[in-house]
Design an enzyme around this catalytic site. Structure first.
Site, mmCIF file in Angstrom:
data_model
loop_
_atom_site.group_PDB
_atom_site.id
_atom_site.type_symbol
_atom_site.label_atom_id
_atom_site.label_comp_id
_atom_site.label_asym_id
_atom_site.label_seq_id
_atom_site.Cartn_x
_atom_site.Cartn_y
_atom_site.Cartn_z
ATOM 1 N N CYS A 1 34.821 38.282 38.193
ATOM 2 C CA CYS A 1 33.655 39.188 37.617
ATOM 3 C C CYS A 1 32.387 38.725 37.864
ATOM 4 O O CYS A 1 31.594 39.710 38.041
ATOM 5 C CB CYS A 1 33.877 39.235 35.856
ATOM 6 S SG CYS A 1 33.831 37.562 35.185
ATOM 7 N N GLU B 1 33.181 40.635 27.639
ATOM 8 C CA GLU B 1 32.810 40.181 28.964
ATOM 9 C C GLU B 1 33.468 40.897 29.735
ATOM 10 O O GLU B 1 34.489 40.826 30.180
ATOM 11 C CB GLU B 1 33.339 38.552 28.927
ATOM 12 C CG GLU B 1 32.436 37.997 30.068
ATOM 13 C CD GLU B 1 33.281 37.925 31.561
ATOM 14 O OE1 GLU B 1 32.954 38.760 32.098
ATOM 15 O OE2 GLU B 1 34.031 37.189 31.685
ATOM 16 N N GLU C 1 31.729 47.883 41.132
ATOM 17 C CA GLU C 1 32.456 46.589 41.475
ATOM 18 C C GLU C 1 33.908 46.877 42.014
ATOM 19 O O GLU C 1 34.735 47.693 41.372
ATOM 20 C CB GLU C 1 32.733 45.963 39.701
ATOM 21 C CG GLU C 1 33.474 44.818 39.757
ATOM 22 C CD GLU C 1 33.444 44.491 38.324
ATOM 23 O OE1 GLU C 1 33.577 43.253 38.199
ATOM 24 O OE2 GLU C 1 33.927 44.935 37.670
ATOM 25 N N LYS D 1 46.867 38.928 23.973
ATOM 26 C CA LYS D 1 47.776 39.535 24.836
ATOM 27 C C LYS D 1 47.173 39.489 26.392
ATOM 28 O O LYS D 1 45.899 39.724 26.620
ATOM 29 C CB LYS D 1 47.204 40.980 24.394
ATOM 30 C CG LYS D 1 48.080 42.142 24.971
ATOM 31 C CD LYS D 1 47.681 42.586 26.246
ATOM 32 C CE LYS D 1 48.183 43.534 26.833
ATOM 33 N NZ LYS D 1 47.920 43.796 28.239
#
Length: 498
Positions: free
Chosen positions: A301, A267, A397, A191
């Protein structure tokens, strides 16, 4: 095989004629969503709609999982050598179509086409080749047992793997999940992020051309709350490998508990520290510090988004950093000279600009801080100083070209600040003292610690983190642990020698 073209490419001309894959890929065929629904894939550099893409939902996920389940017995029984041969052939095809894949990636995500051409696409090919070449060379175990017994420990594929990947490196991270899962003998339902479906769909086409049997790799583009949730809750999916935000990663843990207790490998986010000591090569450190946060528009990331500089060299280093940041001025993603491109969407650009406004209240904008132009999602490289350690821009973040700078005096203080985060994905350290480098590496809570560089990785080294950054490793042979279970076969040897 070189992926750099011999002659300059007119990327705009290529873009006018490219065909966008827009249908789901299920059981070896490109198909529309069963509902007939679509969603628009938008070029974030221009705001233009590139294509209307099949918007898969639970019915399409059911079909894809059923196809993967039917294909699993045959694929898992295929020899490791033959599975590896197909993956290596797929790597060849990715390299053959490097320009098309790079252009699709750039138009879809806003990243510079030069970055996709020189890094993302060949990196994906390298990952498929790594697992293709490795999978038939991994032995089982023969642990010691008592006399009269033999124990054999083998790796067994789990079954149907769901792979949910983000929009910042759509093809690269798809490879990180799909390649080891397929190599181990699993079938996959992939996906892609709704913002960036094209290269995942093209990958499925190439996999079919490489000889992958129908149903072994299926791709279901769609929205997170429909296709993504359906995959996470599906009772016939044995494992989900996810890369994305910590918030959504927690949702997949809930989906597992609410369905069949499927394995979930995550992750997730990061707020990686980059620690620069006074004895470092400051010029090199500044160049890499800029790269570590401003490359790929900061949409990484493991981006080195917290810069910790020893106070005695802070002013000097900030000057060097601002000079290096000029190399990442955003521009037309199809211009090979652009150092950065557009953020992935209007929604994400708005989020990044909101954080910059927060930074103005919590500290001081030392560099940048503005949107560029009125068309496209372009934001200047931004450096923030004079914040407290509890500021939101220090702790949360941002996932954009925003760097927060903090000063420290001692090694102990640097470790304390660096580890003062819920995340633990990556860290970097700059020093010429090897003893200090080793002490820092041992003390920093991060899955990867890069010494005198930033964000180092390769297909052969594990990538993963601690805390809110998730668990389990991408890349390296350790990734196979996510997609296999250990089976012990115990043999009792009866009788005596005559």
């Amino acid at each position: 095989m070189s992926t750099i073209p011999d002659a300059p490419i007119d990327w705009h001309a290529r873009a006018r004629s490219i065909k966008f894959p827009h249908l789901a890929f299920i059981d070896g065929a490109a198909v529309a969503a069963r509902s007939g629904e679509t969603f628009a894939s938008v070029n974030p550099a221009t705001g233009d709609v590139l294509a209307e893409v099949a918007s898969c939902d639970a019915a399409d996920v059911d079909a894809a999982v059923a196809a993967a389940r039917r294909a699993f017995p045959g694929w898992s029984a295929t020899s490791a050598f033959d599975r590896g041969r197909i993956l290596c052939r797929l790597a060849d095809l990715i390299e053959r179509d490097v320009e098309e894949l790079a252009l699709l990636e750039s138009l879809d995500s806003g990243k510079p086409v030069a970055d996709a051409l020189g890094g993302d696409v060949p990196g994906t090919a390298a990952v498929f080749r790594y697992y293709g070449e490795a999978i038939d060379k991994i032995p089982g175990e023969l642990p010691p047992t008592a006399d009269g017994s033999i124990a054999l420990v083998t790796r067994e594929p789990l079954g149907v793997v769901g792979a949910v990947v983000p929009w910042n490196f759509p093809l690269d991270i798809a490879g990180w999940k799909v390649a080891p899962a397929l190599a181990a003998g699993n079938t996959v339902v992939l996906k892609p992020a709704e913002e960036t479906p094209f290269t995942a769909l093209k990958l499925a086409e190439l996999a079919c051309e490489a000889g992958l049997p129908d149903g072994v790799l299926n791709v279901v583009p769609g929205l997170g709350h429909t296709a993504g949730q359906a995959l996470g809750r599906h009772p016939d999916v044995d494992c989900v490998a996810f890369t994305g935000s910590t918030e959504v990663g927690k949702m997949f843990l809930s989906y597992s508990g609410e369905s069949n207790m499927k394995q979930i490998w995550l992750e997730c986010g990061g707020k990686s520290p980059n620690v620069v000591f006074a004895d470092a090569d400051l010029d090199a450190a500044a160049q890499k510090a800029a790269f570590g946060i401003f490359a790929n528009q900061g949409e990484i990331c493991s981006a080195n988004s917290r810069l910790l500089v020893q106070r005695s060299v802070l002013d000097e280093f900030l000057e060097l950093l601002c000079s290096a940041a000029a190399d990442y001025a955003p521009g037309d993603p199809l211009d090979p000279g652009s150092g950065a491109g557009a953020l992935v969407s209007d929604k994400h650009m708005t989020r990044v600009l909101e954080y910059i406004d927060i930074a103005r209240k919590e500290g001081r904008i030392f560099l940048g801080g503005n949107r560029i132009g009125d068309v496209g999602c372009f934001v200047e490289p931004t450096v923030v100083v004079d914040t407290g350690r509890d500021a939101r821009v220090v702790r949360e973040e941002i996932f954009g070209p925003v760097l927060v700078v903090l000063a420290f005096d001692t090694e102990e203080e640097a470790i304390e600040i660096a580890n003062d985060t819920e995340f633990g994905l990556a860290a970097s350290v700059w020093t010429t003292d090897i003893n200090r480098a080793l002490r820092m590496s041992k003390s920093l809570r991060a899955g990867t610690v890069s010494i005198n560089t930033v964000d180092a990785l390769s297909p052969g080294t594990p990538f993963g983190g601690f805390g809110a950054s998730g668990f389990g490793s991408d890349l390296s042979l350790r990734a196979l642990d996510k997609f296999t279970g250990s089976k012990t076969t115990w043999i009792s040897v009866s009788g005596t020698a005559s």
